[in-house]
Design an enzyme around this catalytic site. Structure first.
Site, PDB file in Angstrom:
ATOM      1  N   PHE A 101      24.220 -36.229  38.965  1.00  0.00           N
ATOM      2  CA  PHE A 101      22.942 -35.895  39.585  1.00  0.00           C
ATOM      3  C   PHE A 101      23.105 -34.610  40.401  1.00  0.00           C
ATOM      4  O   PHE A 101      23.956 -34.540  41.285  1.00  0.00           O
ATOM      5  CB  PHE A 101      22.454 -37.036  40.476  1.00  0.00           C
ATOM      6  CG  PHE A 101      21.041 -36.828  40.930  1.00  0.00           C
ATOM      7  CD1 PHE A 101      19.983 -37.181  40.095  1.00  0.00           C
ATOM      8  CD2 PHE A 101      20.769 -36.260  42.158  1.00  0.00           C
ATOM      9  CE1 PHE A 101      18.674 -36.968  40.496  1.00  0.00           C
ATOM     10  CE2 PHE A 101      19.454 -36.042  42.562  1.00  0.00           C
ATOM     11  CZ  PHE A 101      18.409 -36.401  41.741  1.00  0.00           C
ATOM     12  N   VAL A 102      22.319 -33.598  40.075  1.00  0.00           N
ATOM     13  CA  VAL A 102      22.453 -32.307  40.756  1.00  0.00           C
ATOM     14  C   VAL A 102      21.193 -31.970  41.563  1.00  0.00           C
ATOM     15  O   VAL A 102      20.101 -32.449  41.247  1.00  0.00           O
ATOM     16  CB  VAL A 102      22.757 -31.159  39.761  1.00  0.00           C
ATOM     17  CG1 VAL A 102      24.110 -31.361  39.108  1.00  0.00           C
ATOM     18  CG2 VAL A 102      21.663 -31.023  38.707  1.00  0.00           C
ATOM     19  N   GLU A 159      11.327 -25.415  32.403  1.00  0.00           N
ATOM     20  CA  GLU A 159      11.684 -26.701  33.020  1.00  0.00           C
ATOM     21  C   GLU A 159      13.023 -26.562  33.738  1.00  0.00           C
ATOM     22  O   GLU A 159      13.843 -25.697  33.399  1.00  0.00           O
ATOM     23  CB  GLU A 159      11.733 -27.743  31.880  1.00  0.00           C
ATOM     24  CG  GLU A 159      12.190 -29.125  32.210  1.00  0.00           C
ATOM     25  CD  GLU A 159      11.295 -29.890  33.169  1.00  0.00           C
ATOM     26  OE1 GLU A 159      11.171 -29.452  34.330  1.00  0.00           O
ATOM     27  OE2 GLU A 159      10.772 -30.937  32.770  1.00  0.00           O
ATOM     28  N   ASP A 160      13.241 -27.412  34.747  1.00  0.00           N
ATOM     29  CA  ASP A 160      14.502 -27.341  35.487  1.00  0.00           C
ATOM     30  C   ASP A 160      15.661 -27.959  34.716  1.00  0.00           C
ATOM     31  O   ASP A 160      16.731 -27.379  34.600  1.00  0.00           O
ATOM     32  CB  ASP A 160      14.366 -27.989  36.881  1.00  0.00           C
ATOM     33  CG  ASP A 160      13.767 -29.398  36.842  1.00  0.00           C
ATOM     34  OD1 ASP A 160      13.432 -29.904  35.750  1.00  0.00           O
ATOM     35  OD2 ASP A 160      13.631 -29.996  37.935  1.00  0.00           O
ATOM     36  N   ILE A 161      15.450 -29.169  34.210  1.00  0.00           N
ATOM     37  CA  ILE A 161      16.585 -29.886  33.626  1.00  0.00           C
ATOM     38  C   ILE A 161      16.117 -30.855  32.544  1.00  0.00           C
ATOM     39  O   ILE A 161      15.050 -31.462  32.666  1.00  0.00           O
ATOM     40  CB  ILE A 161      17.382 -30.630  34.741  1.00  0.00           C
ATOM     41  CG1 ILE A 161      18.633 -31.303  34.210  1.00  0.00           C
ATOM     42  CG2 ILE A 161      16.509 -31.634  35.498  1.00  0.00           C
ATOM     43  CD1 ILE A 161      19.602 -31.763  35.314  1.00  0.00           C
ATOM     44  N   ILE A 162      16.893 -30.944  31.493  1.00  0.00           N
ATOM     45  CA  ILE A 162      16.682 -31.966  30.465  1.00  0.00           C
ATOM     46  C   ILE A 162      17.792 -32.987  30.634  1.00  0.00           C
ATOM     47  O   ILE A 162      18.980 -32.641  30.570  1.00  0.00           O
ATOM     48  CB  ILE A 162      16.762 -31.368  29.032  1.00  0.00           C
ATOM     49  CG1 ILE A 162      15.804 -30.178  28.843  1.00  0.00           C
ATOM     50  CG2 ILE A 162      16.530 -32.455  27.985  1.00  0.00           C
ATOM     51  CD1 ILE A 162      14.352 -30.507  28.811  1.00  0.00           C
ATOM     52  N   ASP A 163      17.400 -34.238  30.872  1.00  0.00           N
ATOM     53  CA  ASP A 163      18.376 -35.317  31.047  1.00  0.00           C
ATOM     54  C   ASP A 163      18.348 -36.168  29.771  1.00  0.00           C
ATOM     55  O   ASP A 163      19.024 -35.837  28.797  1.00  0.00           O
ATOM     56  CB  ASP A 163      18.008 -36.102  32.314  1.00  0.00           C
ATOM     57  CG  ASP A 163      19.010 -37.178  32.676  1.00  0.00           C
ATOM     58  OD1 ASP A 163      20.018 -37.320  31.970  1.00  0.00           O
ATOM     59  OD2 ASP A 163      18.788 -37.891  33.676  1.00  0.00           O
ATOM     60  N   THR A 164      17.524 -37.207  29.734  1.00  0.00           N
ATOM     61  CA  THR A 164      17.413 -37.983  28.490  1.00  0.00           C
ATOM     62  C   THR A 164      16.658 -37.199  27.412  1.00  0.00           C
ATOM     63  O   THR A 164      16.819 -37.457  26.225  1.00  0.00           O
ATOM     64  CB  THR A 164      16.655 -39.302  28.728  1.00  0.00           C
ATOM     65  OG1 THR A 164      15.318 -38.985  29.134  1.00  0.00           O
ATOM     66  CG2 THR A 164      17.342 -40.150  29.775  1.00  0.00           C
ATOM     67  N   GLY A 165      15.800 -36.272  27.850  1.00  0.00           N
ATOM     68  CA  GLY A 165      14.950 -35.542  26.907  1.00  0.00           C
ATOM     69  C   GLY A 165      13.603 -36.217  26.689  1.00  0.00           C
ATOM     70  O   GLY A 165      12.722 -35.660  26.038  1.00  0.00           O
ATOM     71  N   LYS A 184      21.714 -31.661  30.543  1.00  0.00           N
ATOM     72  CA  LYS A 184      22.768 -32.604  30.913  1.00  0.00           C
ATOM     73  C   LYS A 184      23.442 -33.164  29.669  1.00  0.00           C
ATOM     74  O   LYS A 184      22.765 -33.561  28.728  1.00  0.00           O
ATOM     75  CB  LYS A 184      22.143 -33.752  31.714  1.00  0.00           C
ATOM     76  CG  LYS A 184      22.997 -34.214  32.862  1.00  0.00           C
ATOM     77  CD  LYS A 184      22.343 -35.347  33.617  1.00  0.00           C
ATOM     78  CE  LYS A 184      21.745 -34.896  34.934  1.00  0.00           C
ATOM     79  NZ  LYS A 184      21.370 -36.053  35.781  1.00  0.00           N
ATOM     80  N   ARG A 230      15.590 -28.770  47.770  1.00  0.00           N
ATOM     81  CA  ARG A 230      14.962 -27.712  46.972  1.00  0.00           C
ATOM     82  C   ARG A 230      15.236 -26.349  47.613  1.00  0.00           C
ATOM     83  O   ARG A 230      15.273 -25.329  46.935  1.00  0.00           O
ATOM     84  CB  ARG A 230      13.443 -27.922  46.891  1.00  0.00           C
ATOM     85  CG  ARG A 230      13.022 -29.196  46.151  1.00  0.00           C
ATOM     86  CD  ARG A 230      11.535 -29.132  45.808  1.00  0.00           C
ATOM     87  NE  ARG A 230      10.962 -30.437  45.505  1.00  0.00           N
ATOM     88  CZ  ARG A 230      10.977 -30.995  44.295  1.00  0.00           C
ATOM     89  NH1 ARG A 230      11.552 -30.377  43.286  1.00  0.00           N
ATOM     90  NH2 ARG A 230      10.428 -32.166  44.095  1.00  0.00           N
ATOM     91  N   ASP A 241      15.446 -31.509  43.441  1.00  0.00           N
ATOM     92  CA  ASP A 241      15.423 -32.281  44.684  1.00  0.00           C
ATOM     93  C   ASP A 241      16.128 -33.624  44.564  1.00  0.00           C
ATOM     94  O   ASP A 241      16.394 -34.127  43.470  1.00  0.00           O
ATOM     95  CB  ASP A 241      13.979 -32.578  45.093  1.00  0.00           C
ATOM     96  CG  ASP A 241      13.358 -33.681  44.235  1.00  0.00           C
ATOM     97  OD1 ASP A 241      13.398 -33.548  42.988  1.00  0.00           O
ATOM     98  OD2 ASP A 241      12.876 -34.681  44.792  1.00  0.00           O
TER      99      ASP A 241
HETATM  100  P1  5GP Z   1      14.362 -36.702  31.315  1.00  0.00           P
HETATM  101  O1  5GP Z   1      12.997 -37.174  30.903  1.00  0.00           O
HETATM  102  O2  5GP Z   1      14.897 -35.574  30.462  1.00  0.00           O
HETATM  103  O3  5GP Z   1      15.353 -37.846  31.386  1.00  0.00           O
HETATM  104  O4  5GP Z   1      14.281 -36.213  32.806  1.00  0.00           O
HETATM  105  C1  5GP Z   1      13.450 -35.220  33.166  1.00  0.00           C
HETATM  106  C2  5GP Z   1      13.260 -35.079  34.670  1.00  0.00           C
HETATM  107  O5  5GP Z   1      14.088 -35.943  35.486  1.00  0.00           O
HETATM  108  C3  5GP Z   1      13.663 -33.688  35.077  1.00  0.00           C
HETATM  109  O6  5GP Z   1      12.632 -32.768  34.821  1.00  0.00           O
HETATM  110  C4  5GP Z   1      13.955 -33.871  36.554  1.00  0.00           C
HETATM  111  O7  5GP Z   1      12.746 -33.828  37.281  1.00  0.00           O
HETATM  112  C5  5GP Z   1      14.545 -35.265  36.647  1.00  0.00           C
HETATM  113  N1  5GP Z   1      16.030 -35.179  36.651  1.00  0.00           N
HETATM  114  C6  5GP Z   1      16.879 -35.541  35.665  1.00  0.00           C
HETATM  115  N2  5GP Z   1      18.164 -35.324  36.005  1.00  0.00           N
HETATM  116  C7  5GP Z   1      18.143 -34.811  37.258  1.00  0.00           C
HETATM  117  C8  5GP Z   1      19.182 -34.359  38.168  1.00  0.00           C
HETATM  118  O8  5GP Z   1      20.401 -34.392  37.912  1.00  0.00           O
HETATM  119  N3  5GP Z   1      18.761 -33.894  39.367  1.00  0.00           N
HETATM  120  C9  5GP Z   1      17.446 -33.822  39.728  1.00  0.00           C
HETATM  121  N4  5GP Z   1      17.168 -33.341  40.930  1.00  0.00           N
HETATM  122  N5  5GP Z   1      16.438 -34.228  38.890  1.00  0.00           N
HETATM  123  C10 5GP Z   1      16.791 -34.716  37.677  1.00  0.00           C
HETATM  124 MG    MG Z   2      12.538 -34.724  41.260  1.00  0.00          MG
HETATM  125 MG    MG Z   3      11.524 -31.261  35.792  1.00  0.00          MG
END
Ligand code: 5GP
Ligand code: MG
Ligand code: MG
Length: 201
Positions: free
Chosen positions: A171-172, A118-124, A150, A184, A178
């Site tokens: 936000f990155v 996966e690219d990024i975990i934000d809230t999870g 994050k 991207r 993207d």
């Molecule tokens: P979560 O469910 O962990 O909050 O978010 C998951 C998805 O939100 C990530 O897989 C990604 O697609 C998107 N996302 C969260 N933070 C960012 C960010 O800083 N930049 C971008 N481009 N996408 C993000």
């Molecule tokens: Mg996206």
């Molecule tokens: Mg993702």
């Protein structure tokens, strides 16, 4: 990092406010992650890319694992899978995710060792739901590699098995991440300028 020191496509020159992680450092980190993953893997791995944001990390990680198998003489056979994940946020606490493969296609994962990329975990929230969904297919094990984690008060506490970089709550974009499908095609992980968000957000 000073922006002048890096190669940025001319079409993004004005839209990037700073470089958080230069491409070279990403590549170095992925080489290290690949070695850790291979050391932890006892046999074949089903390595599963979460599209679209995970594709660049997935491609470079697979390349590094291949190098471990050839140059370092390790033996971790890979099969490659690709999924798109859709979260439904109507109700945050009971939301589910649907994945783009049919349940039948996922039956192949029974008793296999899965590595989700996966690219990024934000809230999870997305990952927790995805992991719950994957249990239906009875894999032997599921591990998660996320390039970015994050540091945010909105986190549900989920921490992946492998993390490239812990990043601040911003936000990155770039390296396949993207903003409205743009950025991207930028190699570095960057923070976009406020003016870009105001103009195009
Ligand atoms: P979560 O469910 O962990 O909050 O978010 C998951 C998805 O939100 C990530 O897989 C990604 O697609 C998107 N996302 C969260 N933070 C960012 C960010 O800083 N930049 C971008 N481009 N996408 C993000
Ligand atoms: Mg996206
Ligand atoms: Mg993702």
């Amino acid at each position: 990092y000073s922006l002048d020191h890096f190669v940025i496509p001319s079409h993004y020159q004005k839209d990037v406010s700073s470089i958080l992680i230069p491409h070279g450092i990403i590549m170095d980190r992925i080489e290290k992650l690949a070695k850790l993953i291979v050391e932890d893997s006892k046999g074949p791995l089903v390595i599963c890319c979460v599209l679209k944001g995970g594709h660049q990390f997935f491609a470079d990680l697979v390349n590094e694992i291949k190098k471990c198998n050839t140059v370092l003489g390790q033996s971790v056979p890979l099969s490659l899978e690709f999924i798109k994940v859709r979260s439904y946020h109507n109700d945050v606490s009971t939301g589910t995710v649907s994945i783009s493969l049919t349940d039948e296609e996922c039956q192949d994962w029974k008793n296999k060792n899965l590595l989700i990329v996966e690219d990024i975990i934000d809230t999870g929230n997305t990952m927790v739901k995805l992991l719950h969904k994957l249990q239906e297919f009875q894999p032997a094990s599921v591990r998660v590699a996320s390039l970015l984690l994050k540091k945010t008060p909105k986190s549900n506490g989920y921490v992946p098995n492998y993390v490239g970089f812990a990043i601040p709550d911003e936000f990155v974009v770039g390296y396949a991440l993207d903003y409205n499908e743009y950025f991207r095609d930028l190699d570095h992980i960057c923070i976009i300028s406020v003016s870009y968000i105001l103009d195009f957000g």
